[in-house]
Design an enzyme around this catalytic site. Structure first.
Site, PDB file in Angstrom:
ATOM      1  N   CYS A 382      39.879  29.672  46.859  1.00 13.83           N
ATOM      2  CA  CYS A 382      41.207  29.078  46.951  1.00 13.83           C
ATOM      3  C   CYS A 382      41.434  28.453  48.335  1.00 13.83           C
ATOM      4  O   CYS A 382      40.836  27.420  48.621  1.00 13.83           O
ATOM      5  CB  CYS A 382      42.277  30.081  46.561  1.00 13.83           C
ATOM      6  SG  CYS A 382      43.729  29.248  45.901  1.00 13.83           S
ATOM      7  N   HIS A 508      40.368  31.716  41.262  1.00 13.39           N
ATOM      8  CA  HIS A 508      40.129  33.072  41.780  1.00 13.39           C
ATOM      9  C   HIS A 508      39.191  33.846  40.849  1.00 13.39           C
ATOM     10  O   HIS A 508      39.665  34.538  39.949  1.00 13.39           O
ATOM     11  CB  HIS A 508      41.449  33.837  41.879  1.00 13.39           C
ATOM     12  CG  HIS A 508      42.357  33.322  42.929  1.00 13.39           C
ATOM     13  ND1 HIS A 508      42.467  33.903  44.173  1.00 13.39           N
ATOM     14  CD2 HIS A 508      43.207  32.270  42.925  1.00 13.39           C
ATOM     15  CE1 HIS A 508      43.357  33.231  44.888  1.00 13.39           C
ATOM     16  NE2 HIS A 508      43.818  32.240  44.155  1.00 13.39           N
ATOM     17  N   GLU A 510      37.734  36.498  41.443  1.00 12.06           N
ATOM     18  CA  GLU A 510      37.878  37.950  41.636  1.00 12.06           C
ATOM     19  C   GLU A 510      38.802  38.586  40.603  1.00 12.06           C
ATOM     20  O   GLU A 510      38.723  39.787  40.365  1.00 12.06           O
ATOM     21  CB  GLU A 510      38.354  38.264  43.065  1.00 12.06           C
ATOM     22  CG  GLU A 510      39.804  37.926  43.396  1.00 12.06           C
ATOM     23  CD  GLU A 510      40.022  36.478  43.840  1.00 12.06           C
ATOM     24  OE1 GLU A 510      39.194  35.617  43.507  1.00 12.06           O
ATOM     25  OE2 GLU A 510      41.042  36.216  44.512  1.00 12.06           O
TER      26      GLU A 510
END
Ligand code: GLN
Length: 545
Positions: A382, A508, A510
Site C-alpha cells: 500500500c 493488502h 496480509e
C-alpha cells in the site's frame, strides 16, 4: 436451529477473548459444524476505520470492505473462511441504525430508549449470521469487560436471547483470570468469583468458565471455582499461558471445551475434530530449519498490533518455508540517506509498511532506494508501494518534484495522486477504496509466477493511486506494472526487472493469509530472503578469503 455462544470477559482486558473464541470456533468447525464468529465492540465509533493505530491497533479489512477490529483477522486466519461487515458491530453502528429509524418515523411516535430499542437492534444483529441456515453455530465475542457501564446493553441483550431461545440454544462462556500470588504461591479465585457475580447481577449465569492462568489449575481450585460460581466442575476450563496462540485450539481440545459446549447445546456430535492440517502447521512452526531476519519499516512500530496481520503473515509464511522469520521493526523516521546502510545492512529483506501521512515518508524512500540499489529483497504494501513508485521516479527517472499528493500538493510530478471520485469526498469514515477488487496479472511477471492464476482478488484500503500518466516511462526504465484492475485500469502491482525480488502491491495481501493457506506473496518473499541470506553469506566468505 442455530446455536449461539456468547463469550464475555471478566477481571481485566487483554485476556485473549479473541483467541479463545477463534480456538473454540476452530474446534467446532473441525468437527464439521458450520461456525462463524462475530465481535461486538462497545465504543461509539461506527467502525475502527477512523481510529489511530496507536489507539486500536491495526484496522482489519474484509472482502466486502468493512473496516473492523483486528480480532476478525484471528477469526479468518483460524477458520479460513471470510468474514464480513455483519461480523463486527459497534455501539456507534447500533445507535446510528436506531437514530436513522427514528428520523424516518419507523417508531411511530414512541419514545426511543435503550431498552427495548437499542437492545432489540443488538439482538437483531446478534441473530443476523444465524439466519437462512448459513451457520449452525454463531459465536459472539463481546468486547470490553463485565462491569463496564458501556457493556450493559449488550449483556441485557444476551440475557434476553437466553430467555427467548432457551439454554439449550444459547450459552455464555466467561473468560476470566486466576492471578498467581508469588508471596503465598497460590492461584486466587476471588476476582473470578466477583466477575461472575457481576454477570449474575445482570441476570446472566455463565455456563462455562475459561480461566486464564500462568500455572496449572488443581482439582481443588476447579471445585472451588465451580462451587462459588455455580457451574459444573467439568465447565471450569484451564487456559494456561501458551507458547503461541496456535497452541490454544489444541489446549482447549485437551480441556474438552468443545465437548462441554456440544453437550450444553445438545448438538449431535458429528465426528472427532479433524485437526491434521493444523497440527502439520504447528509442527513446521515449531521445528524451523532456517532463519531469516526481515526489517519492517513503518512509523507505528512501537505497537506490534498496528501491523498485526503483517507480523502474522510472516509467521505463517515462515512455517510454510520451515523458516523462523525474525521481523524487526525499524522506525522510518530514524532513516536517512546517511544512516540507511548502517541501519538496514543486517537484514535479508525489507518490507515497507502501509501507512498514512507524511511522517516518516522520506525514511521509507531511503529504505526502498537501499533495497533497489543493493538488490536486497523488497516488499512494499500500500503506502509501501506508493513509496517505491515515488523513489523510482525521483532516483531513476530523475523527475523533479516527484511525490504523492497525500504528502504535498502542487507537485510537478504527482506520481501518486487522488483517485477521481475521492476528490468529492468530505467524510473520513468508510470512504476509502475498501475491500476486494479484481486484479489481472501480466504474462511473464513475477506476480503471475507466484499466484499461478492470472485473475486474483485482493483487499484494499487507500485513497491514493499510481498515476497512469507515468506508466510508460516506468516500464521503459524497468519498473513493470504487472497487476492491473481490469475494470478501471488502476495499477495494483509494480515489480522491478533485474532484481532478485522487488515487488510492491497497492492492496493488502496480509489480510488474506490464513493458517492453512498462507499468502503466496509472503511465502515467495520469505523464500527470496532465504536465498539472499545464503548468497550473501557465501559472498561475505569469499570476500574474506
Ligand atoms: N495513505 C495511502 C492512501 O491513502 C496508503 C494507505 C495505506 O497504506 N493503507 O492511499
Amino acid at each position: 436451529m442455530t446455536k449461539y455462544i456468547f463469550v464475555t470477559g471478566g477481571v481485566t482486558s487483554s485476556l485473549g477473548k479473541g483467541i479463545i473464541s477463534a480456538s473454540l470456533a476452530k474446534l467446532l468447525q473441525a468437527r464439521g459444524f458450520k461456525t462463524t464468529i462475530q465481535k461486538f465492540d462497545p465504543y461509539i465509533n461506527v467502525d475502527p476505520g477512523t481510529m489511530n493505530p496507536y489507539e486500536h491497533g491495526e484496522c482489519y479489512v474484509t472482502d466486502d470492505g468493512a473496516e473492523t477490529d483486528l480480532d476478525l483477522g484471528y477469526y479468518e486466519r483460524f477458520l479460513g473462511t471470510p468474514t464480513s461487515q455483519a461480523n463486527n458491530v459497534t455501539t456507534g453502528r447500533i445507535y446510528q441504525t436506531v437514530i436513522e429509524k427514528e428520523r424516518r418515523g419507523d417508531y411511530l411516535g414512541k419514545t426511543v430508549q435503550v431498552i427495548p430499542h437499542i437492545t432489540d437492534e443488538i439482538k437483531r444483529r446478534m441473530k443476523l449470521l444465524g439466519q437462512n441456515g448459513s451457520h449452525e453455530i454463531v459465536i459472539t465475542e463481546l468486547g470490553g469487560t463485565v462491569g463496564d457501564i458501556e457493556s450493559l446493553p449488550y449483556l441485557e441483550a444476551v440475557r434476553q436471547m437466553i430467555w427467548e431461545l432457551g439454554n439449550d440454544n444459547c450459552i455464555v462462556v466467561h473468560l476470566t483470570l486466576l492471578p498467581f500470588l508469588s508471596a503465598s504461591k497460590e492461584l486466587k479465585t476471588k476476582p473470578t468469583q466477583h466477575s461472575v457475580k457481576e454477570l449474575q447481577k445482570v441476570g446472566i449465569q455463565p455456563d462455562i468458565l475459561v480461566c486464564r492462568t500462568d500455572h496449572p489449575i488443581t482439582m481443588d481450585i476447579r471445585r472451588k471455582v465451580a462451587l462459588f460460581c455455580n457451574v459444573d466442575v467439568s465447565s471450569v476450563i484451564e487456559a494456561i499461558t501458551a507458547d503461541s496462540v496456535y497452541d490454544v485450539p489444541l489446549l482447549m481440545r485437551k480441556e474438552n471445551l468443545d465437548i462441554v459446549v456440544i453437550n450444553k447445546l445438545r448438538l449431535m456430535d458429528k465426528r472427532e475434530p479433524d485437526l491434521k492440517e493444523w497440527k502439520k502447521f504447528l509442527g513446521r512452526l515449531k521445528n524451523p530449519i532456517h532463519e531469516v531476519k526481515i526489517g519492517l519499516v513503518g512509523k507505528y512500530i512501537e505497537l506490534d498490533d498496528a501491523y498485526k496481520s503483517i507480523y502474522v503473515s510472516f509467521v505463517l509464511a515462515g512455517a510454510a518455508n520451515e523458516c523462523k522469520v525474525k521481523v524487526v521493526p525499524v522506525h522510518s523516521e530514524d532513516l536517512n540517506y546517511d544512516n540507511v546502510e548502517n541501519k538496514l545492512k543486517g537484514f535479508h529483506g525489507i518490507l515497507v509498511a502501509p501507512g498514512f501521512g507524511e511522517r516518516g515518508f522520506q525514511g521509507k524512500i531511503e529504505a526502498v532506494r537501499f533495497c533497489r540499489e543493493n538488490k536486497i529483497p523488497f516488499f512494499g504494501i500500500c503506502l509501501g508501494m506508493q513509496t517505491a513508485a515515488v523513489e523510482f521516479a525521483r532516483n531513476v527517472l530523475n523527475l523533479e518534484s516527484a511525490g504523492s499528493t497525500e504528502m504535498e500538493e502542487n507537485l510537478q510530478n504527482p506520481i501518486i495522486h487522488l483517485m477521481g471520485e475521492q476528490h468529492e469526498i468530505e467524510n473520513k469514515g468508510g470512504t476509502m477504496r475498501l475491500g476486494q477488487y479484481a486484479c489481472m496479472l501480466k504474462k511473464g511477471s513475477r506476480a503471475l509466477g507466484i499466484y499461478k492464476n492470472a485473475m486474483i482478488q485482493e483487499r484494499h484500503r487507500h485513497r491514493y493511486e499510481f498515476n497512469n500518466e507515468y506508466r510508460e516511462a516506468f516500464e521503459e526504465a524497468g519498473m513493470m506494472c504487472t497487476g492491473i484492475n481490469p475494470d478501471n485500469d488502476l495499477v495494483e502491482i509494480i515489480e522491478l526487472k533485474d532484481h532478485p525480488w522487488f515487488l510492491a502491491a497497492q492492496f493488502h495481501p496480509e489480510y488474506k493469509s490464513t493458517v492453512e493457506n498462507p499468502h503466496p506473496l509472503f511465502i515467495s518473499f520469505v523464500k527470496a530472503t532465504m536465498v539472499y541470506k545464503v548468497n550473501h553469506t557465501v559472498r561475505m566468505a569469499e570476500q574474506k578469503s
